[in-house]
Design a protein around this motif. Structure first.
Motif, PDB file in Angstrom:
ATOM      1  N   ARG A  19       0.848  -1.184   0.000  1.00  0.00           N
ATOM      2  CA  ARG A  19       0.000   0.000   0.000  1.00  0.00           C
ATOM      3  C   ARG A  19       0.885   1.236   0.000  1.00  0.00           C
ATOM      4  NH1 ARG A  19      -4.426   2.378   4.305  1.00  0.00           N
ATOM      5  NH2 ARG A  19      -2.521   2.873   5.462  1.00  0.00           N
ATOM      6  N   ALA A  49      -3.490   5.319 -11.797  1.00  0.00           N
ATOM      7  CA  ALA A  49      -4.819   5.490 -11.202  1.00  0.00           C
ATOM      8  C   ALA A  49      -5.008   6.948 -10.830  1.00  0.00           C
ATOM      9  CB  ALA A  49      -4.978   4.607  -9.965  1.00  0.00           C
ATOM     10  N   THR A  57     -13.045   7.408  -9.558  1.00  0.00           N
ATOM     11  CA  THR A  57     -11.740   6.785  -9.780  1.00  0.00           C
ATOM     12  C   THR A  57     -11.574   6.327 -11.223  1.00  0.00           C
ATOM     13  OG1 THR A  57     -12.597   4.633  -9.089  1.00  0.00           O
ATOM     14  CG2 THR A  57     -11.572   5.998  -7.395  1.00  0.00           C
ATOM     15  N   TYR A  59      -8.615   3.893 -13.693  1.00  0.00           N
ATOM     16  CA  TYR A  59      -7.459   3.015 -13.638  1.00  0.00           C
ATOM     17  C   TYR A  59      -6.935   2.679 -15.030  1.00  0.00           C
ATOM     18  CZ  TYR A  59      -9.089   2.141  -8.880  1.00  0.00           C
ATOM     19  OH  TYR A  59      -9.492   2.291  -7.569  1.00  0.00           O
ATOM     20  N   LYS A  64      -6.434  -2.730 -13.508  1.00  0.00           N
ATOM     21  CA  LYS A  64      -7.847  -2.867 -13.115  1.00  0.00           C
ATOM     22  C   LYS A  64      -8.083  -4.206 -12.440  1.00  0.00           C
ATOM     23  CE  LYS A  64     -10.071   0.215 -16.449  1.00  0.00           C
ATOM     24  NZ  LYS A  64     -10.911   0.300 -17.678  1.00  0.00           N
ATOM     25  N   THR A  68      -6.334  -0.405  -6.087  1.00  0.00           N
ATOM     26  CA  THR A  68      -7.443   0.430  -5.644  1.00  0.00           C
ATOM     27  C   THR A  68      -6.888   1.749  -5.114  1.00  0.00           C
ATOM     28  OG1 THR A  68      -8.742  -1.513  -5.020  1.00  0.00           O
ATOM     29  CG2 THR A  68      -9.433   0.613  -4.123  1.00  0.00           C
ATOM     30  N   SER A  70      -7.685   5.304  -3.139  1.00  0.00           N
ATOM     31  CA  SER A  70      -8.647   5.823  -2.170  1.00  0.00           C
ATOM     32  C   SER A  70      -8.054   7.065  -1.506  1.00  0.00           C
ATOM     33  CB  SER A  70      -8.981   4.765  -1.117  1.00  0.00           C
ATOM     34  OG  SER A  70      -7.816   4.414  -0.375  1.00  0.00           O
ATOM     35  N   GLN A  81      -3.659   0.907  -3.009  1.00  0.00           N
ATOM     36  CA  GLN A  81      -3.551  -0.476  -2.554  1.00  0.00           C
ATOM     37  C   GLN A  81      -3.279  -1.349  -3.773  1.00  0.00           C
ATOM     38  OE1 GLN A  81      -3.746  -1.874   0.624  1.00  0.00           O
ATOM     39  NE2 GLN A  81      -3.139  -3.757  -0.435  1.00  0.00           N
TER      40      GLN A  81
END
Length: 117
Positions: A19, A49, A57, A59, A64, A68, A70, A81
């Protein structure tokens, strides 16, 4: 002026997770969007991203379903992540945004991600 500081990179085996964090020096509501880019040796810097101030969002096709993006507005931080990492994900990952009347580009210093096979 905006400062972006990335962290969280490292060495991981294929299939593992990391992360990344991007901490901004001002409220991330100041930015229309914050992006993650990556650059592998000898290659161009590519968008991975993006997340808008409204939470939308986007990507790259290559990530994909595995990555992720955030945001934590209270911490002025954006996260990436990364799951099921592959050797081809190896690169320096950069946080980026545009800010100000001229929408100038601001980049972090980058964080190295290395995925071993």
């Amino acid at each position: 002026q905006v400062q972006l500081v990335e962290s969280g990179g490292g060495l991981v085996q294929a299939g593992g997770s990391l992360r990344l964090s991007c901490a901004a020096s001002r409220s991330i509501f100041s930015f229309n969007a914050i992006d993650w880019y990556r650059q592998a040796p000898g290659k161009q810097r590519d968008l991975v991203a993006a997340i808008t101030s409204g939470g939308t969002t986007n990507y790259a096709d290559s990530v994909k379903g595995r990555f992720t993006i955030s945001r934590d507005n209270r911490k002025n931080t954006v996260y990436l992540q990364m799951n099921n990492l592959k050797p081809e994900d190896t690169a320096v990952y950069y946080c980026h945004t545009n800010y100000g009347f001229l929408q100038s580009d601001y980049w972090g210093q980058g964080t190295q991600v290395t995925v071993s096979s």
